[in-house]
Design a protein around this motif. Structure first.
Motif, PDB file in Angstrom:
ATOM      1  N   LEU A 252      43.998 162.343  -0.896  1.00 49.71           N
ATOM      2  CA  LEU A 252      43.000 162.170   0.150  1.00 49.71           C
ATOM      3  C   LEU A 252      42.396 160.769   0.049  1.00 49.71           C
ATOM      4  CD1 LEU A 252      41.172 165.615  -0.071  1.00 49.71           C
ATOM      5  CD2 LEU A 252      43.072 164.949   1.424  1.00 49.71           C
TER       6      LEU A 252
ATOM      7  N   TYR B 201      39.985 174.494   5.335  1.00 50.96           N
ATOM      8  CA  TYR B 201      40.315 173.532   4.278  1.00 50.96           C
ATOM      9  C   TYR B 201      41.694 172.926   4.570  1.00 50.96           C
ATOM     10  CZ  TYR B 201      36.299 174.614   1.410  1.00 50.96           C
ATOM     11  OH  TYR B 201      35.009 174.752   0.947  1.00 50.96           O
TER      12      TYR B 201
ATOM     13  N   VAL C 155      40.082 169.243   1.503  1.00 56.45           N
ATOM     14  CA  VAL C 155      38.879 168.764   2.176  1.00 56.45           C
ATOM     15  C   VAL C 155      38.507 169.726   3.298  1.00 56.45           C
ATOM     16  CG1 VAL C 155      40.211 167.313   3.772  1.00 56.45           C
ATOM     17  CG2 VAL C 155      37.822 166.743   3.291  1.00 56.45           C
TER      18      VAL C 155
ATOM     19  N   LEU D 185      38.610 160.876   7.187  1.00 49.67           N
ATOM     20  CA  LEU D 185      37.837 161.358   6.039  1.00 49.67           C
ATOM     21  C   LEU D 185      36.675 160.418   5.735  1.00 49.67           C
ATOM     22  CD1 LEU D 185      40.697 162.484   3.601  1.00 49.67           C
ATOM     23  CD2 LEU D 185      39.648 163.721   5.502  1.00 49.67           C
TER      24      LEU D 185
ATOM     25  N   LYS E 265      32.194 160.675   4.029  1.00 47.19           N
ATOM     26  CA  LYS E 265      31.233 161.501   3.298  1.00 47.19           C
ATOM     27  C   LYS E 265      30.077 161.888   4.205  1.00 47.19           C
ATOM     28  CE  LYS E 265      32.179 160.255  -1.476  1.00 47.19           C
ATOM     29  NZ  LYS E 265      31.601 159.835  -2.786  1.00 47.19           N
TER      30      LYS E 265
ATOM     31  N   ARG F 254      29.360 164.628   0.367  1.00 46.22           N
ATOM     32  CA  ARG F 254      30.606 165.373   0.170  1.00 46.22           C
ATOM     33  C   ARG F 254      31.677 164.825   1.101  1.00 46.22           C
ATOM     34  NH1 ARG F 254      27.951 171.112   1.510  1.00 46.22           N
ATOM     35  NH2 ARG F 254      27.576 169.828   3.355  1.00 46.22           N
ATOM     36  N   ILE F 255      32.926 164.749   0.611  1.00 47.29           N
ATOM     37  CA  ILE F 255      34.024 164.317   1.472  1.00 47.29           C
ATOM     38  C   ILE F 255      34.304 165.404   2.498  1.00 47.29           C
ATOM     39  CG2 ILE F 255      36.446 163.660   1.592  1.00 47.29           C
ATOM     40  CD1 ILE F 255      36.234 162.536  -1.194  1.00 47.29           C
TER      41      ILE F 255
END
Length: 279
Positions: free
Chosen positions: A2, A21, A33, A54, A56, A61-62
């Motif tokens: 990732l 997910y 993720v 992707l 945060k 949090r990713i």
């Protein structure tokens, strides 16, 4: 693996109360993720592969999003400042969480409501942040060849070198001074032609087309200006190149080619040390 700041094609491997997910394949249970419920495209199911970006979230949090931001790693963009706080400025970039531009990455004092050219980087705490120091973020490994047409973002101008352009928002480009025929604004997206590829891979650019195509554009421009000037321009093949450039936004050589074409077509003639419309 990732990677923050990039668009990746990931597989839906698990459902949860909070969303889906995603991972690179269905056997990857550790490096996964979350795509939150609000982000899930209608009809998405286990085993599907989808493109996500992707970053945060507000809790560090990713997470994944199906929205495409205005800026990704390896690119530069012209982004608006949403607000300025005591830790830096926050920029609008198309996602729910605004992008931080730290004070140490600002080259000028920024103001809310104004836009600035920035790039994206990952800081020491693994967060995505913006920087105005974009030169070293650009690549010299472009796919372009001489005379290819593309677009670029103007991000700097200096008297010594010319206009610096991020070609496709990714690659090093420069309009050298002798190719500058108009004013440029930082943040402008412009249509450009690759004039030369330097040995180091950096691109020399021009807004002007190849000779035959540009000749028609220049001839039309001269006719437009002639009509505004009551059919006469005090310019000829012996005029000072700087005067021609200032008046017509073209080189003397381009002026002579375009006038030659208009003379051949019989729509202008030389008169009183200039050119005039014949009818």
């Amino acid at each position: 693996m990732l990677e923050l700041g990039k668009v990746q094609n990931l597989m839906v491997i698990q459902e949860s109360d909070f969303g889906l997910y995603l991972a690179e394949d269905q056997d990857e249970l550790q490096d996964k993720v979350l795509l939150p419920n609000a982000e899930i495209p209608e009809g998405t199911k286990l085993g599907d592969k989808i493109d996500v970006f992707l970053y945060k979230d507000t809790q560090d949090r990713i997470v994944a999003t199906c929205k495409e931001p205005l800026l990704k790693l390896g690119e530069v963009a012209f982004l608006e400042v949403a607000e300025v706080t005591d830790i830096g400025a926050f920029l609008k970039w198309g996602l729910i969480k605004d992008l931080l531009l730290p004070f140490k990455e600002q080259l000028v004092k920024v103001e809310a409501g104004k836009s600035y050219v920035v790039g994206l980087y990952i800081d020491k705490t693994d967060r995505l942040c913006a920087t105005m120091k974009v030169y070293n973020l650009l690549s010299s490994e472009s796919p372009y060849i001489i005379n290819k047409m593309t677009r670029g973002l103007v991000y700097r101008q200096t008297p010594e070198h010319g206009v610096f352009v991020a070609v496709d928002g990714k690659y090093h480009g420069l309009i050298i001074n002798k190719e500058i025929y108009r004013e440029y604004n930082i943040g402008d997206w412009i249509d450009i032609r690759i004039k030369n590829v330097r040995p180091d891979g950096k691109l020399e650019l021009t807004e002007r087309r190849q000779v035959n195509s540009q000749m028609e554009i220049d001839a039309n421009q001269i006719m437009t200006i002639l009509k505004k000037e009551d059919g006469f321009l005090p310019l000829n093949d012996k005029s000072n190149p700087n005067i021609i450039k200032e008046k017509l936004k073209m080189s003397k050589a381009s002026f002579k080619r375009a006038v030659g074409r208009l003379l051949k077509e019989g729509v202008v003639e030389f008169a009183n040390n200039g050119i005039k419309i014949r009818f």
